[in-house]
Scaffold this active site. Structure first.
Site, PDB file in Angstrom:
ATOM      1  N   HIS A 270       0.848  -1.196   0.000  1.00 34.07           N
ATOM      2  CA  HIS A 270       0.000   0.000   0.000  1.00 34.07           C
ATOM      3  C   HIS A 270       0.880   1.240   0.000  1.00 34.07           C
ATOM      4  O   HIS A 270       1.964   1.245   0.560  1.00 34.07           O
ATOM      5  CB  HIS A 270      -0.897   0.012   1.262  1.00 34.07           C
ATOM      6  CG  HIS A 270      -2.074   0.911   1.126  1.00 34.07           C
ATOM      7  ND1 HIS A 270      -2.035   2.248   1.438  1.00 34.07           N
ATOM      8  CD2 HIS A 270      -3.331   0.662   0.674  1.00 34.07           C
ATOM      9  CE1 HIS A 270      -3.213   2.786   1.211  1.00 34.07           C
ATOM     10  NE2 HIS A 270      -4.029   1.856   0.747  1.00 34.07           N
ATOM     11  N   ASP A 327      -8.008  -5.148  -0.595  1.00 26.81           N
ATOM     12  CA  ASP A 327      -8.396  -5.942  -1.775  1.00 26.81           C
ATOM     13  C   ASP A 327      -8.009  -7.410  -1.675  1.00 26.81           C
ATOM     14  O   ASP A 327      -8.353  -8.190  -2.564  1.00 26.81           O
ATOM     15  CB  ASP A 327      -7.740  -5.330  -3.021  1.00 26.81           C
ATOM     16  CG  ASP A 327      -8.322  -3.956  -3.312  1.00 26.81           C
ATOM     17  OD1 ASP A 327      -7.538  -3.007  -3.468  1.00 26.81           O
ATOM     18  OD2 ASP A 327      -9.562  -3.838  -3.329  1.00 26.81           O
TER      19      ASP A 327
HETATM   20  C1  SDX Z   1      -6.029   0.323  -3.047  1.00 23.79           C
HETATM   21  O1  SDX Z   1      -4.387   4.768  -1.816  1.00 23.79           O
HETATM   22  C2  SDX Z   1      -5.338   4.103  -1.304  1.00 23.79           C
HETATM   23  O2  SDX Z   1      -5.783   4.359  -0.210  1.00 23.79           O
HETATM   24  C3  SDX Z   1      -5.861   2.974  -2.152  1.00 23.79           C
HETATM   25  C4  SDX Z   1      -6.902   2.075  -1.492  1.00 23.79           C
HETATM   26  C5  SDX Z   1      -8.188   2.793  -1.260  1.00 23.79           C
HETATM   27  O3  SDX Z   1      -8.952   2.368  -0.380  1.00 23.79           O
HETATM   28  O4  SDX Z   1      -8.496   3.727  -2.029  1.00 23.79           O
HETATM   29  O5  SDX Z   1      -6.397   1.585  -0.266  1.00 23.79           O
HETATM   30  C6  SDX Z   1      -7.233   0.887  -2.394  1.00 23.79           C
HETATM   31  O6  SDX Z   1      -5.723   0.723  -4.135  1.00 23.79           O
HETATM   32  C7  SDX Z   1      -5.213  -0.687  -2.305  1.00 23.79           C
HETATM   33  C8  SDX Z   1      -3.954  -1.146  -3.112  1.00 23.79           C
HETATM   34  C9  SDX Z   1      -4.456  -2.196  -4.108  1.00 23.79           C
HETATM   35  N1  SDX Z   1      -3.381  -2.546  -5.052  1.00 23.79           N
HETATM   36  C10 SDX Z   1      -2.792  -3.765  -4.987  1.00 23.79           C
HETATM   37  O7  SDX Z   1      -3.017  -4.603  -4.124  1.00 23.79           O
HETATM   38  C11 SDX Z   1      -1.827  -4.030  -6.127  1.00 23.79           C
HETATM   39  C12 SDX Z   1      -0.575  -4.713  -5.582  1.00 23.79           C
HETATM   40  N2  SDX Z   1       0.121  -3.724  -4.774  1.00 23.79           N
HETATM   41  C13 SDX Z   1       1.083  -2.927  -5.420  1.00 23.79           C
HETATM   42  O8  SDX Z   1       1.029  -2.776  -6.769  1.00 23.79           O
HETATM   43  C14 SDX Z   1       1.687  -1.841  -4.573  1.00 23.79           C
HETATM   44  O9  SDX Z   1       1.814  -2.305  -3.297  1.00 23.79           O
HETATM   45  C15 SDX Z   1       1.002  -0.507  -4.556  1.00 23.79           C
HETATM   46  C16 SDX Z   1       0.751   0.002  -5.941  1.00 23.79           C
HETATM   47  C17 SDX Z   1      -0.298  -0.585  -3.825  1.00 23.79           C
HETATM   48  C18 SDX Z   1       1.944   0.414  -3.863  1.00 23.79           C
HETATM   49  O10 SDX Z   1       3.126   0.410  -4.664  1.00 23.79           O
HETATM   50  P1  SDX Z   1       4.413   1.130  -4.152  1.00 23.79           P
HETATM   51  O11 SDX Z   1       4.120   2.561  -3.902  1.00 23.79           O
HETATM   52  O12 SDX Z   1       5.567   0.789  -5.046  1.00 23.79           O
HETATM   53  O13 SDX Z   1       4.648   0.425  -2.739  1.00 23.79           O
HETATM   54  P2  SDX Z   1       5.879   0.637  -1.853  1.00 23.79           P
HETATM   55  O14 SDX Z   1       6.569   1.943  -2.156  1.00 23.79           O
HETATM   56  O15 SDX Z   1       5.442   0.398  -0.459  1.00 23.79           O
HETATM   57  O16 SDX Z   1       6.845  -0.564  -2.330  1.00 23.79           O
HETATM   58  C19 SDX Z   1       7.964  -0.881  -1.536  1.00 23.79           C
HETATM   59  C20 SDX Z   1       8.681  -1.986  -2.265  1.00 23.79           C
HETATM   60  C21 SDX Z   1       8.954  -1.670  -3.734  1.00 23.79           C
HETATM   61  O17 SDX Z   1      10.127  -2.365  -4.066  1.00 23.79           O
HETATM   62  P3  SDX Z   1      11.525  -1.517  -4.111  1.00 23.79           P
HETATM   63  O18 SDX Z   1      11.315  -0.384  -5.108  1.00 23.79           O
HETATM   64  O19 SDX Z   1      11.785  -1.046  -2.690  1.00 23.79           O
HETATM   65  O20 SDX Z   1      12.550  -2.525  -4.582  1.00 23.79           O
HETATM   66  O21 SDX Z   1       7.858  -3.165  -2.272  1.00 23.79           O
HETATM   67  C22 SDX Z   1       7.580  -3.542  -3.602  1.00 23.79           C
HETATM   68  C23 SDX Z   1       7.833  -2.336  -4.479  1.00 23.79           C
HETATM   69  O22 SDX Z   1       8.221  -2.741  -5.777  1.00 23.79           O
HETATM   70  N3  SDX Z   1       6.180  -3.942  -3.648  1.00 23.79           N
HETATM   71  C24 SDX Z   1       5.743  -5.162  -3.915  1.00 23.79           C
HETATM   72  C25 SDX Z   1       4.346  -5.095  -3.795  1.00 23.79           C
HETATM   73  N4  SDX Z   1       3.988  -3.864  -3.473  1.00 23.79           N
HETATM   74  C26 SDX Z   1       5.130  -3.138  -3.384  1.00 23.79           C
HETATM   75  N5  SDX Z   1       6.399  -6.287  -4.236  1.00 23.79           N
HETATM   76  C27 SDX Z   1       5.608  -7.385  -4.455  1.00 23.79           C
HETATM   77  N6  SDX Z   1       4.251  -7.413  -4.352  1.00 23.79           N
HETATM   78  C28 SDX Z   1       3.606  -6.278  -4.030  1.00 23.79           C
HETATM   79  N7  SDX Z   1       2.270  -6.282  -3.943  1.00 23.79           N
END
Ligand code: SDX
Length: 392
Positions: A270, A327
């Site tokens: 998130h 989700d």
């Molecule tokens: C919603 O904003 C809101 O409030 C949204 C929401 C709402 O109610 O409106 O809460 C609803 O959209 C929830 C999120 C739903 N999306 C997913 O579940 C999709 C899977 N999750 C990701 O795509 C991701 O976690 C995001 C898009 C949600 C966040 O992405 P970020 O900003 O890259 O997350 P981060 O900065 O915390 O990531 C830290 C690290 C990164 O790696 P590095 O760059 O440090 O090497 O963790 C990795 C990311 O690549 N990472 C993941 C991951 N999510 C982040 N690796 C594997 N699986 C994942 N799901």
């Protein structure tokens, strides 16, 4: 004043926004709606009461609640010519594609609630959007499955009405299952608002230009559709189905950790929560409850439970602070109720319309509100002179 976009001076401006509606502490995993914790609202309240709270700032008295719900029920039907829009779509159109179209098209019908400077018209537009989303969503489902549209029955609850419009048929009576209705209430409450997420920011930005409320909510629906946002519930269930069995989980965990692999664990991680999403906790309990009470055995739920357990104990996910989000389990609940995955984000949109509308009203009511205008960090070419084609 609330809802005002404020910009840092200078080059690297960051848009921020003031609001009194929802508070999130991502480090602790706290979510409050007008000061009330989300788990208390999910366990003790209902969606209409939460809608009133988000819109008005206080829990309603019994009289206020009665008036609010009766007012909304008077808006559940849609203009008969709006229904004609559906005939133009392919039967296999994604329901979110239909929702983007028909919600925007509401501006072509409800001309008496498009003047954003008239507080009365703003409230009528708000009520129309909240009340008609379930009707339009159920129509999208009926169109996909080739069944006739079912008109609202205003003697039912908001969620009961939606269930009947979706799963009822004219040929036989439809009885709302209280277990399913309770799960729907929790699903709607847990997704109603979430501070300045991508789709809410989209609604605010569209609203800041003075666009009418129907156009703004259509923009929010379009943004919510993305798999990184509201589309994650559909993607998460498809992922769990692809994993299929518990013994295949390590393969997918390895892929999620592999930087060269674009695969991510859907329903995990998130932008704000660096702790357990409090909504995911309640959603997981709701999934367990609805499966048990409907006496359903869903191997997907077992895969989800095991995946969560493994990921939460994996050093990579611990270091990256990745936890299940809203989700991760919501798809298990919606699947147990009988919705196809294509309808998952539509249900999210029905619920989030309350938050979008509350945030839009908060912004529009702010006399100091200006058009949103995020700036940028320019990384392109410095100024240079044009070279005629003959010399290139
Ligand atoms: C919603 O904003 C809101 O409030 C949204 C929401 C709402 O109610 O409106 O809460 C609803 O959209 C929830 C999120 C739903 N999306 C997913 O579940 C999709 C899977 N999750 C990701 O795509 C991701 O976690 C995001 C898009 C949600 C966040 O992405 P970020 O900003 O890259 O997350 P981060 O900065 O915390 O990531 C830290 C690290 C990164 O790696 P590095 O760059 O440090 O090497 O963790 C990795 C990311 O690549 N990472 C993941 C991951 N999510 C982040 N690796 C594997 N699986 C994942 N799901």
């Amino acid at each position: 004043a609330t809802g005002r976009f404020t910009y840092d001076p200078g080059f690297t401006s960051t848009a921020s926004c003031e609001s009194r509606i929802t508070y999130i502490d991502g480090d602790v995993g706290t979510l409050l709606h007008r000061g009330y914790p989300i788990d208390q609202l999910a366990e003790q309240s209902n969606f209409m009461e939460v809608a009133y709270l988000l819109l008005n700032g206080e829990l309603p008295t019994q009289a206020e609640y009665k008036t609010f719900t009766q007012t909304l029920t008077r808006h559940t039907m849609v203009h008969e010519q709006l229904a004609m829009f559906y005939r133009g779509f392919r039967r296999d159109a994604h329901p979110m594609a239909i929702m983007c179209g028909v919600v925007g098209a509401m501006a072509a019908f409800y001309h008496d609630s498009t003047d954003i400077h008239d507080p009365h018209q703003r409230i009528v537009a708000s009520h129309r959007l909240i009340a008609k989303m379930p009707t339009l969503a159920a129509m999208a489902y009926k169109y996909a499955v080739g069944q006739p549209f079912v008109y609202p029955d205003n003697s039912l609850s908001f969620t009961g009405n939606f269930l009947r419009m979706t799963f009822g048929v004219p040929a036989e009576p439809y009885v709302v299952n209280p277990v399913v209705e309770d799960a729907m209430e929790k699903l709607m409450i847990l997704q109603a608002d979430h501070e300045q997420n991508a789709s809410t920011s989209t609604v605010r930005l569209a609203g800041s230009s003075g666009a009418n409320p129907f156009a703004c909510i259509a923009a929010g629906i379009a943004c919510l559709w993305g798999p990184a946002h509201g589309g994650a519930n559909e993607a998460a269930l498809n992922m769990l189905r692809e994993i299929g069995t518990v013994d295949r989980i390590p393969e997918f965990i390895a892929r999620a950790k592999n930087k060269d692999d674009p695969f991510r664990l859907m329903g995990f991680g998130h932008r704000v929560y660096k702790n357990y999403d409090p909504r995911a906790k309640v959603m997981g309990q709701t999934a367990r409850k609805v499966l048990d009470e409907l006496n359903l055995k869903d191997p997907i739920f077992d895969v989800a439970r095991e995946l969560e357990k493994i990921a939460l104990n994996d050093p990579y996910f611990i270091e990256k602070k990745l936890y299940p989000n809203v989700d991760f389990y919501s798809g298990v609940v919606m699947s147990a109720i009988g919705f196809p995955t294509s309808m998952f984000t539509v249900l999210f949109a029905i619920s989030r319309t309350v938050g979008w509308v509350a945030q839009w009203n908060e912004m529009i009511a702010d006399p100091e509100q200006k058009i949103g205008r995020p700036r940028q960090l320019y990384l392109g070419a410095t100024q240079r002179d044009y070279v005629p084609l003959s010399k290139r």
